[in-house]
Structures are given as structure tokens and as C-alpha cells.
Write a protein that holds these residues in place. Structure first.
Motif, PDB file in Angstrom:
ATOM      1  N   ILE A   1      10.671  -3.424  -0.414  1.00 27.74           N
ATOM      2  CA  ILE A   1      11.158  -2.152   0.137  1.00 27.74           C
ATOM      3  C   ILE A   1      10.141  -1.036  -0.059  1.00 27.74           C
ATOM      4  O   ILE A   1      10.084  -0.105   0.738  1.00 27.74           O
ATOM      5  CB  ILE A   1      12.551  -1.767  -0.401  1.00 27.74           C
ATOM      6  CG1 ILE A   1      12.544  -1.543  -1.897  1.00 27.74           C
ATOM      7  CG2 ILE A   1      13.577  -2.791  -0.016  1.00 27.74           C
ATOM      8  CD1 ILE A   1      13.856  -1.046  -2.452  1.00 27.74           C
ATOM      9  N   GLN A   2       9.316  -1.147  -1.095  1.00 27.42           N
ATOM     10  CA  GLN A   2       8.233  -0.169  -1.232  1.00 27.42           C
ATOM     11  C   GLN A   2       7.231  -0.347  -0.105  1.00 27.42           C
ATOM     12  O   GLN A   2       6.783   0.623   0.501  1.00 27.42           O
ATOM     13  CB  GLN A   2       7.518  -0.334  -2.568  1.00 27.42           C
ATOM     14  CG  GLN A   2       8.100   0.474  -3.674  1.00 27.42           C
ATOM     15  CD  GLN A   2       7.165   0.458  -4.879  1.00 27.42           C
ATOM     16  OE1 GLN A   2       6.637  -0.573  -5.266  1.00 27.42           O
ATOM     17  NE2 GLN A   2       6.968   1.616  -5.461  1.00 27.42           N
TER      18      GLN A   2
ATOM     19  N   LEU B   1      11.348   3.816   0.405  1.00 31.15           N
ATOM     20  CA  LEU B   1      11.421   4.774  -0.696  1.00 31.15           C
ATOM     21  C   LEU B   1      10.492   5.965  -0.524  1.00 31.15           C
ATOM     22  O   LEU B   1      10.514   6.877  -1.336  1.00 31.15           O
ATOM     23  CB  LEU B   1      11.111   4.070  -2.022  1.00 31.15           C
ATOM     24  CG  LEU B   1      12.063   2.944  -2.397  1.00 31.15           C
ATOM     25  CD1 LEU B   1      11.611   2.275  -3.681  1.00 31.15           C
ATOM     26  CD2 LEU B   1      13.471   3.469  -2.542  1.00 31.15           C
ATOM     27  N   GLY B   2       9.686   5.964   0.484  1.00 30.61           N
ATOM     28  CA  GLY B   2       8.768   7.085   0.679  1.00 30.61           C
ATOM     29  C   GLY B   2       8.337   7.192   2.125  1.00 30.61           C
ATOM     30  O   GLY B   2       8.425   6.235   2.889  1.00 30.61           O
ATOM     31  N   GLN B   3       7.901   8.342   2.490  1.00 25.46           N
ATOM     32  CA  GLN B   3       7.427   8.597   3.843  1.00 25.46           C
ATOM     33  C   GLN B   3       5.907   8.545   3.841  1.00 25.46           C
ATOM     34  O   GLN B   3       5.273   9.262   3.081  1.00 25.46           O
ATOM     35  CB  GLN B   3       7.909   9.984   4.296  1.00 25.46           C
ATOM     36  CG  GLN B   3       7.886  10.200   5.771  1.00 25.46           C
ATOM     37  CD  GLN B   3       9.022   9.498   6.469  1.00 25.46           C
ATOM     38  OE1 GLN B   3       9.307   8.367   6.181  1.00 25.46           O
ATOM     39  NE2 GLN B   3       9.684  10.143   7.378  1.00 25.46           N
ATOM     40  N   TYR B   4       5.335   7.699   4.647  1.00 23.50           N
ATOM     41  CA  TYR B   4       3.886   7.606   4.717  1.00 23.50           C
ATOM     42  C   TYR B   4       3.421   8.148   6.055  1.00 23.50           C
ATOM     43  O   TYR B   4       3.919   7.764   7.092  1.00 23.50           O
ATOM     44  CB  TYR B   4       3.431   6.147   4.560  1.00 23.50           C
ATOM     45  CG  TYR B   4       3.890   5.536   3.267  1.00 23.50           C
ATOM     46  CD1 TYR B   4       3.315   5.913   2.065  1.00 23.50           C
ATOM     47  CD2 TYR B   4       4.915   4.611   3.228  1.00 23.50           C
ATOM     48  CE1 TYR B   4       3.736   5.379   0.860  1.00 23.50           C
ATOM     49  CE2 TYR B   4       5.344   4.058   2.037  1.00 23.50           C
ATOM     50  CZ  TYR B   4       4.739   4.454   0.861  1.00 23.50           C
ATOM     51  OH  TYR B   4       5.165   3.917  -0.324  1.00 23.50           O
ATOM     52  N   ALA B   5       2.487   9.044   6.007  1.00 17.58           N
ATOM     53  CA  ALA B   5       1.939   9.619   7.240  1.00 17.58           C
ATOM     54  C   ALA B   5       0.467   9.931   7.007  1.00 17.58           C
ATOM     55  O   ALA B   5       0.044  10.168   5.878  1.00 17.58           O
ATOM     56  CB  ALA B   5       2.694  10.896   7.603  1.00 17.58           C
TER      57      ALA B   5
ATOM     58  N   LEU C   1      12.799  -3.766   8.957  1.00 17.47           N
ATOM     59  CA  LEU C   1      12.788  -5.049   8.265  1.00 17.47           C
ATOM     60  C   LEU C   1      13.162  -4.876   6.788  1.00 17.47           C
ATOM     61  O   LEU C   1      13.902  -5.682   6.227  1.00 17.47           O
ATOM     62  CB  LEU C   1      11.420  -5.721   8.382  1.00 17.47           C
ATOM     63  CG  LEU C   1      11.294  -7.091   7.730  1.00 17.47           C
ATOM     64  CD1 LEU C   1      12.328  -8.060   8.278  1.00 17.47           C
ATOM     65  CD2 LEU C   1       9.892  -7.629   7.914  1.00 17.47           C
ATOM     66  N   GLY C   2      12.686  -3.814   6.158  1.00 18.47           N
ATOM     67  CA  GLY C   2      13.050  -3.533   4.770  1.00 18.47           C
ATOM     68  C   GLY C   2      14.545  -3.329   4.613  1.00 18.47           C
ATOM     69  O   GLY C   2      15.162  -3.847   3.672  1.00 18.47           O
TER      70      GLY C   2
END
Length: 118
Positions: free
Chosen positions: A26-27, A32-36, A55-56
Motif C-alpha cells: 500500500i505504500q 498513504l501519501g500523495q506523490y507528485a 490496485l492497492g
């Protein structure tokens, strides 16, 4: 589904190794976080990020099927809590041989054969 049921999920949820696997999954999925990117533009990568998150969440929902009925929810909060608790507070692994650290091991005392000052 493909033969995976609540009994399988319940068995897996009782395995700390599986909970650690789910935490890593899930990481990696970005739940658990927004990646940009640093410039703030998502561009064509948005579909890729959303696919990973989807999918997570599917993995999380499959695992949630192993929870008792009152704990199951559309958000899989109880399962997410279980995963986070294991990742943040892993139980210590049992050691093969417990040593008493207060008494030195006589086999490791290289001066024992010389005798004392008595």
C-alpha cells in the motif's frame, strides 16, 4: 472471484509477514501519501498513479474479507489499522538461545584457564 475467500484472508491476516507485505504494497501504491512531481504537474502519469492506487485498494479490500463481519467496512479501516500497527510495532522475533547478559559466558573468558589470584 478466483477461489480466494474470507477463510484464506483470515489466515493471512494472522501472519505478521503478510501484514508487512501489505504495508509495503500500500505504500508503493501511494495510498498513504500523495506523490507528485516537484513542478506540480501530473500530466500523463495521472492514469498510472490512479491505477496503482486502485490496485492497492483492491489488495486492502481482499484482505479485509478476513476481518470479523462487524469490523469490515468499505474503507477497510480495521485492516489498515492492523497493517499499520504491525509495521510500526513489530513483535520481537524469538531468539534461538536466551543468554543471561549479567553473567559472562565462561567459554568466552580467555583468561579462565590461568586461574585466579587466590
Amino acid at each position: 472471484m478466483s477461489g480466494f475467500d474470507g477463510d484464506d484472508a483470515e489466515y493471512l491476516l494472522n501472519r505478521p509477514e503478510f501484514l508487512r507485505f501489505l504495508f509495503a504494497a500500500i505504500q508503493g501504491a501511494g495510498i498513504l501519501g500523495q506523490y507528485a512531481p516537484a513542478n506540480g504537474q501530473m500530466g500523463r502519469d495521472l492514469g498510472h498513479f490512479e491505477g496503482r492506487r486502485s490496485l492497492g485498494f483492491e489488495l486492502l479490500m481482499l484482505a479485509d474479507a478476513g476481518q470479523p463481519e462487524p469490523l469490515r467496512s468499505p474503507e477497510a479501516l480495521a485492516t489498515l489499522d492492523l497493517i499499520l500497527r504491525e509495521a510500526l510495532n513489530p513483535k520481537p522475533k524469538p531468539k534461538d538461545k536466551q543468554r543471561d547478559h549479567r553473567k559472562p559466558d565462561p567459554s568466552l573468558d580467555r583468561y579462565a584457564a590461568l586461574g585466579g589470584d587466590d
